[in-house]
Design an enzyme around this catalytic site. Structure first.
Site, PDB file in Angstrom:
ATOM      1  N   GLU A 126     -11.665  50.285 -87.605  1.00 45.69           N
ATOM      2  CA  GLU A 126     -11.081  49.058 -88.157  1.00 45.69           C
ATOM      3  C   GLU A 126      -9.580  49.029 -87.882  1.00 45.69           C
ATOM      4  O   GLU A 126      -9.019  47.994 -87.480  1.00 45.69           O
ATOM      5  CB  GLU A 126     -11.349  48.997 -89.657  1.00 45.69           C
ATOM      6  CG  GLU A 126     -10.662  47.845 -90.372  1.00 45.69           C
ATOM      7  CD  GLU A 126     -10.554  48.093 -91.862  1.00 45.69           C
ATOM      8  OE1 GLU A 126      -9.686  47.452 -92.487  1.00 45.69           O
ATOM      9  OE2 GLU A 126     -11.311  48.926 -92.396  1.00 45.69           O
TER      10      GLU A 126
ATOM     11  N   ASP B 218      -7.949  46.153 -85.406  1.00 45.15           N
ATOM     12  CA  ASP B 218      -6.928  45.221 -85.878  1.00 45.15           C
ATOM     13  C   ASP B 218      -5.812  45.090 -84.853  1.00 45.15           C
ATOM     14  O   ASP B 218      -5.301  43.989 -84.606  1.00 45.15           O
ATOM     15  CB  ASP B 218      -6.383  45.724 -87.217  1.00 45.15           C
ATOM     16  CG  ASP B 218      -5.263  44.849 -87.753  1.00 45.15           C
ATOM     17  OD1 ASP B 218      -5.522  43.671 -88.049  1.00 45.15           O
ATOM     18  OD2 ASP B 218      -4.129  45.339 -87.857  1.00 45.15           O
TER      19      ASP B 218
ATOM     20  N   ASP C 159     -13.673  43.543 -91.988  1.00 47.46           N
ATOM     21  CA  ASP C 159     -13.366  44.903 -91.549  1.00 47.46           C
ATOM     22  C   ASP C 159     -14.305  45.342 -90.422  1.00 47.46           C
ATOM     23  O   ASP C 159     -13.873  45.958 -89.439  1.00 47.46           O
ATOM     24  CB  ASP C 159     -13.492  45.883 -92.719  1.00 47.46           C
ATOM     25  CG  ASP C 159     -12.402  45.686 -93.762  1.00 47.46           C
ATOM     26  OD1 ASP C 159     -11.412  44.989 -93.475  1.00 47.46           O
ATOM     27  OD2 ASP C 159     -12.559  46.229 -94.878  1.00 47.46           O
TER      28      ASP C 159
ATOM     29  N   GLU D 122     -13.442  43.820 -87.033  1.00 45.81           N
ATOM     30  CA  GLU D 122     -12.349  44.542 -86.384  1.00 45.81           C
ATOM     31  C   GLU D 122     -12.838  45.855 -85.784  1.00 45.81           C
ATOM     32  O   GLU D 122     -12.436  46.238 -84.671  1.00 45.81           O
ATOM     33  CB  GLU D 122     -11.230  44.807 -87.391  1.00 45.81           C
ATOM     34  CG  GLU D 122     -10.497  43.544 -87.827  1.00 45.81           C
ATOM     35  CD  GLU D 122      -9.473  43.784 -88.911  1.00 45.81           C
ATOM     36  OE1 GLU D 122      -8.605  42.924 -89.103  1.00 45.81           O
ATOM     37  OE2 GLU D 122      -9.542  44.853 -89.585  1.00 45.81           O
TER      38      GLU D 122
END
Length: 227
Positions: free
Chosen positions: A45, A49, A118, A121
């Site tokens: 995650e 991102d 989450d 990502e």
């Protein structure tokens, strides 16, 4: 590794066939099921991102060469925020293949916005590790699609815009009040009211207080700007 039918179907929806499907399995494993022998998706995650952020920053930079940093920043924030990631996750039915612990599964984890955002990502990071940045960027741009072209409409934060509208007219900041909360714990609905010193007000219902406040502010601002 042998790929299950559900995972293969998800790869089709995602639009990427993994050379190393074990990375995708990790991206779909929530911390509620993680263990020393079954790594969860939190590190992915973190990486995803950044991959998403660079992909969007580059896309926006190239799309409008005349835009200032002040114009690009809210567009960027609108595209990478958790709500947007969760919306994309729903479009490819990511929740159906999330690997959750019993408690999260029983509390509706497959529909939770934070978990979906989450995991989206983490999946982006998995594609990056499996095939490199260019492939991951192309996947992001395809999945986000028209959102990139229409982001200007979503970039202005309604709560900030309403507060600026009020301050420009000598009013105090808008006041938000929670009127009620309904629904089960895994799918709550919050009713929020926003009011100005002038007496103008609007209400909205959403799955989180933040979303309801944003929706109420947007509705009130739209009415004020029309009148």
């Amino acid at each position: 590794m042998k790929v299950s039918a559900d995972l293969a179907a998800f790869m089709t929806r995602l639009g990427h066939s993994f050379e190393k499907p074990e990375i995708l399995v990790r991206a779909l494993t929530h911390s509620s099921l993680g263990s020393p022998t079954r790594p969860d998706n939190q590190r992915l995650e973190f990486l995803g991102d950044r991959v998403l952020g660079l992909s969007m920053a580059e896309a926006l930079f190239r799309a409008d060469r005349a835009a200032s940093e002040g114009q690009l920043a809210p567009r960027f924030n609108a595209l990478v925020r958790k709500e947007t990631c969760a919306a994309v996750a729903r479009e490819i039915d990511l929740g159906a293949v999330l690997k959750l612990g019993r408690s999260e599964m029983m509390s509706g984890g497959r529909r939770k916005e934070a978990l979906l955002g989450d995991a989206m990502e983490a999946v982006i990071a998995a594609v990056y590790l499996d095939a490199g940045f260019e492939v991951a960027k192309a996947l992001v741009l395809r999945l986000w699609g028209k959102r990139i072209d229409t982001v200007e409409q979503d970039a202005r934060d309604p709560k900030t815009a309403l507060q600026e509208w009020a301050q420009a007219r000598g009013m105090a900041p808008p006041r938000y009040e929670t009127l009620g909360r309904d629904g089960p714990d895994h799918a709550p609905k919050f009713r929020i009211a926003v009011q100005l010193d002038s007496g103008d007000s609007e209400e909205a219902v959403a799955g989180s207080k933040r979303q309801a406040e944003q929706a109420a502010a947007k509705a009130l601002l739209a009415r004020l700007e029309q009148g």
